[in-house]
Design a protein around this motif. Sequence first.
Motif, PDB file in Angstrom:
ATOM      1  N   ILE A  82     -14.637 -47.814  -1.596  1.00  0.00           N
ATOM      2  CA  ILE A  82     -14.896 -47.822  -0.163  1.00  0.00           C
ATOM      3  C   ILE A  82     -14.799 -46.391   0.352  1.00  0.00           C
ATOM      4  CG2 ILE A  82     -14.156 -48.686   2.091  1.00  0.00           C
ATOM      5  CD1 ILE A  82     -13.026 -51.121   0.711  1.00  0.00           C
ATOM      6  N   ILE A  83     -15.817 -45.963   1.076  1.00  0.00           N
ATOM      7  CA  ILE A  83     -15.824 -44.644   1.717  1.00  0.00           C
ATOM      8  C   ILE A  83     -15.310 -44.816   3.142  1.00  0.00           C
ATOM      9  CG2 ILE A  83     -17.256 -42.698   2.410  1.00  0.00           C
ATOM     10  CD1 ILE A  83     -19.211 -43.439   0.231  1.00  0.00           C
ATOM     11  N   ARG A  84     -14.180 -44.179   3.443  1.00  0.00           N
ATOM     12  CA  ARG A  84     -13.546 -44.315   4.755  1.00  0.00           C
ATOM     13  C   ARG A  84     -13.514 -42.953   5.451  1.00  0.00           C
ATOM     14  NH1 ARG A  84      -8.077 -47.549   4.686  1.00  0.00           N
ATOM     15  NH2 ARG A  84      -8.694 -47.743   6.881  1.00  0.00           N
ATOM     16  N   ASN A  85     -13.938 -42.954   6.721  1.00  0.00           N
ATOM     17  CA  ASN A  85     -13.960 -41.744   7.529  1.00  0.00           C
ATOM     18  C   ASN A  85     -13.361 -42.050   8.896  1.00  0.00           C
ATOM     19  OD1 ASN A  85     -15.324 -40.267   5.489  1.00  0.00           O
ATOM     20  ND2 ASN A  85     -17.282 -41.095   6.190  1.00  0.00           N
ATOM     21  N   PRO A 129     -13.343 -20.834  31.433  1.00  0.00           N
ATOM     22  CA  PRO A 129     -13.611 -21.474  30.141  1.00  0.00           C
ATOM     23  C   PRO A 129     -12.321 -21.975  29.501  1.00  0.00           C
ATOM     24  CG  PRO A 129     -13.674 -19.094  29.901  1.00  0.00           C
ATOM     25  CD  PRO A 129     -13.470 -19.366  31.352  1.00  0.00           C
ATOM     26  N   TYR A 130     -12.471 -22.948  28.667  1.00  0.00           N
ATOM     27  CA  TYR A 130     -11.334 -23.483  27.917  1.00  0.00           C
ATOM     28  C   TYR A 130     -11.718 -23.580  26.445  1.00  0.00           C
ATOM     29  CZ  TYR A 130     -13.910 -27.885  28.326  1.00  0.00           C
ATOM     30  OH  TYR A 130     -14.890 -28.846  28.275  1.00  0.00           O
ATOM     31  N   LYS A 131     -10.711 -23.659  25.580  1.00  0.00           N
ATOM     32  CA  LYS A 131     -10.909 -23.612  24.134  1.00  0.00           C
ATOM     33  C   LYS A 131     -10.903 -25.024  23.560  1.00  0.00           C
ATOM     34  CE  LYS A 131      -8.785 -20.384  21.966  1.00  0.00           C
ATOM     35  NZ  LYS A 131      -7.711 -19.568  21.340  1.00  0.00           N
ATOM     36  N   VAL A 132     -11.882 -25.276  22.671  1.00  0.00           N
ATOM     37  CA  VAL A 132     -11.984 -26.549  21.950  1.00  0.00           C
ATOM     38  C   VAL A 132     -11.975 -26.247  20.461  1.00  0.00           C
ATOM     39  CG1 VAL A 132     -13.381 -28.598  21.524  1.00  0.00           C
ATOM     40  CG2 VAL A 132     -13.247 -27.647  23.823  1.00  0.00           C
ATOM     41  N   VAL A 133     -11.114 -26.941  19.731  1.00  0.00           N
ATOM     42  CA  VAL A 133     -10.956 -26.729  18.286  1.00  0.00           C
ATOM     43  C   VAL A 133     -11.353 -28.006  17.570  1.00  0.00           C
ATOM     44  CG1 VAL A 133      -9.353 -26.174  16.426  1.00  0.00           C
ATOM     45  CG2 VAL A 133      -9.112 -25.051  18.646  1.00  0.00           C
ATOM     46  N   THR A 134     -12.201 -27.863  16.556  1.00  0.00           N
ATOM     47  CA  THR A 134     -12.607 -28.988  15.705  1.00  0.00           C
ATOM     48  C   THR A 134     -12.190 -28.679  14.276  1.00  0.00           C
ATOM     49  OG1 THR A 134     -14.509 -29.467  17.120  1.00  0.00           O
ATOM     50  CG2 THR A 134     -14.533 -30.399  14.904  1.00  0.00           C
ATOM     51  N   VAL A 135     -11.376 -29.541  13.697  1.00  0.00           N
ATOM     52  CA  VAL A 135     -10.880 -29.345  12.335  1.00  0.00           C
ATOM     53  C   VAL A 135     -11.222 -30.593  11.517  1.00  0.00           C
ATOM     54  CG1 VAL A 135      -8.590 -30.175  13.017  1.00  0.00           C
ATOM     55  CG2 VAL A 135      -8.849 -28.871  10.907  1.00  0.00           C
ATOM     56  N   GLN A 136     -11.696 -30.375  10.306  1.00  0.00           N
ATOM     57  CA  GLN A 136     -12.063 -31.466   9.395  1.00  0.00           C
ATOM     58  C   GLN A 136     -11.220 -31.341   8.136  1.00  0.00           C
ATOM     59  OE1 GLN A 136     -15.883 -31.824   6.927  1.00  0.00           O
ATOM     60  NE2 GLN A 136     -16.359 -33.100   8.705  1.00  0.00           N
ATOM     61  N   VAL A 137     -10.512 -32.418   7.805  1.00  0.00           N
ATOM     62  CA  VAL A 137      -9.629 -32.433   6.636  1.00  0.00           C
ATOM     63  C   VAL A 137     -10.020 -33.599   5.740  1.00  0.00           C
ATOM     64  CG1 VAL A 137      -7.734 -31.368   7.907  1.00  0.00           C
ATOM     65  CG2 VAL A 137      -7.887 -33.861   7.801  1.00  0.00           C
ATOM     66  N   THR A 234     -12.361 -38.544   4.745  1.00  0.00           N
ATOM     67  CA  THR A 234     -12.585 -37.438   5.673  1.00  0.00           C
ATOM     68  C   THR A 234     -12.070 -37.807   7.058  1.00  0.00           C
ATOM     69  OG1 THR A 234     -14.562 -36.785   4.438  1.00  0.00           O
ATOM     70  CG2 THR A 234     -14.320 -35.899   6.654  1.00  0.00           C
ATOM     71  N   ILE A 235     -11.308 -36.879   7.651  1.00  0.00           N
ATOM     72  CA  ILE A 235     -10.785 -37.050   9.012  1.00  0.00           C
ATOM     73  C   ILE A 235     -11.214 -35.838   9.827  1.00  0.00           C
ATOM     74  CG2 ILE A 235      -8.740 -37.390  10.443  1.00  0.00           C
ATOM     75  CD1 ILE A 235      -7.303 -38.462   7.988  1.00  0.00           C
ATOM     76  N   GLU A 236     -11.944 -36.070  10.904  1.00  0.00           N
ATOM     77  CA  GLU A 236     -12.398 -34.999  11.792  1.00  0.00           C
ATOM     78  C   GLU A 236     -11.701 -35.145  13.139  1.00  0.00           C
ATOM     79  OE1 GLU A 236     -16.524 -33.247  13.777  1.00  0.00           O
ATOM     80  OE2 GLU A 236     -16.598 -34.549  12.014  1.00  0.00           O
ATOM     81  N   VAL A 237     -10.988 -34.101  13.551  1.00  0.00           N
ATOM     82  CA  VAL A 237     -10.187 -34.130  14.766  1.00  0.00           C
ATOM     83  C   VAL A 237     -10.717 -33.062  15.719  1.00  0.00           C
ATOM     84  CG1 VAL A 237      -7.871 -34.053  15.734  1.00  0.00           C
ATOM     85  CG2 VAL A 237      -8.201 -34.835  13.382  1.00  0.00           C
ATOM     86  N   THR A 238     -11.011 -33.470  16.965  1.00  0.00           N
ATOM     87  CA  THR A 238     -11.422 -32.553  18.024  1.00  0.00           C
ATOM     88  C   THR A 238     -10.263 -32.405  19.003  1.00  0.00           C
ATOM     89  OG1 THR A 238     -13.735 -33.231  17.808  1.00  0.00           O
ATOM     90  CG2 THR A 238     -13.104 -32.112  19.833  1.00  0.00           C
ATOM     91  N   LEU A 239      -9.780 -31.179  19.160  1.00  0.00           N
ATOM     92  CA  LEU A 239      -8.624 -30.871  20.004  1.00  0.00           C
ATOM     93  C   LEU A 239      -9.106 -30.106  21.227  1.00  0.00           C
ATOM     94  CD1 LEU A 239      -6.366 -29.654  17.079  1.00  0.00           C
ATOM     95  CD2 LEU A 239      -6.277 -31.893  18.167  1.00  0.00           C
ATOM     96  N   GLN A 240      -8.751 -30.607  22.413  1.00  0.00           N
ATOM     97  CA  GLN A 240      -9.181 -29.988  23.660  1.00  0.00           C
ATOM     98  C   GLN A 240      -8.078 -30.099  24.702  1.00  0.00           C
ATOM     99  OE1 GLN A 240     -12.679 -32.268  24.545  1.00  0.00           O
ATOM    100  NE2 GLN A 240     -11.552 -33.949  25.490  1.00  0.00           N
TER     101      GLN A 240
END
Length: 313
Positions: A82-85, A129-137, A234-240
């Motif tokens: 099973i592919i889980r994201n 402006p504000y900062k947005v960080v996207t990290v993929q682990v 795969t876990i993709e997290v968007t931090l804002q």
Amino acid sequence: MKLFTTLLVMSLALAGLGCGVQRGGAPGAAGEQTAAPSAPKTAAGGGANRAPADGADATVQTVSLTQADAAQQPPAAAERKIIRNAELTVEVDSPAEAMRRVASVAERRGGFVVTSETRQQTAADSVTPYKVVTVQVRVPAAQFDAAVGEIRGGGGRVVGERITGQDVTEEYIDLEARLRTQRALEAQFLEIMKGARAVADALQVQRELANVRTEIERLEGRRRFLENQTSLSTIEVTLQPPAPLVNASGFGRGLRDAFGDGIEAAATIMLGLVRVFLALIPIALFVALPLFLLVRYAVRRARRRAPPAEQLP
């Protein structure tokens, strides 16, 4: 010619075997069912004088190959592939600090950071402006739920979450069966190659062997891809930063916005007039000016041809 016929027969037989495996049939069970009735026939015929010795040897060989293939078959209760994201959007006070926390969670769970991206954005009702960080682990599949729970409870407010799962067990089993069939076909071609005497037969076998090996490489590449995708999730997290709850506005801000809108409208009108003027310049040069010169020339010519006023009666 005899070698080519043998090659063709073996190819068709192995292709039929591969189709049977792909359709869900068990080659081992089918082989045992075809080999078992031969024993009662021999017994009913009154001994070995009616059954040739080479047929008995062929039966024994079929059973042994069937048992070997059955031993290679995966168990019925095989582990599912099973592919889980997961995709998470979290509001935090400090996106950079939260990104380090997500990376540490992945490393503690035996995973790693694939990509991290930082970008500046500006809201529609603000100029700051504000900062947005996207990290993929990526983390091991067994640690997927624990990692998602730790990221979710690591501080901040989760405003978006999406978890997907794709079952590829059937495709993986089908790839295994096709690989076994292609490898058996490759072994048969190698045996035929050893006994080839004519150059044409050897070249024909070589071409077929190259096609089989190409198919094996393609199937192995797809199998490795599925193994990689199912073993690591795969876990993709968007931090804002958190969005303002109340949009503060007053008379001064409204007046400033109205003044800005008026200036923008006036600038738009002036730009429109400039565009119209610039568009009329070529028309004046190439259409109006030649017409004016032509009319002027016609008028002057008419005046020169007219008689003087004193000569009229």
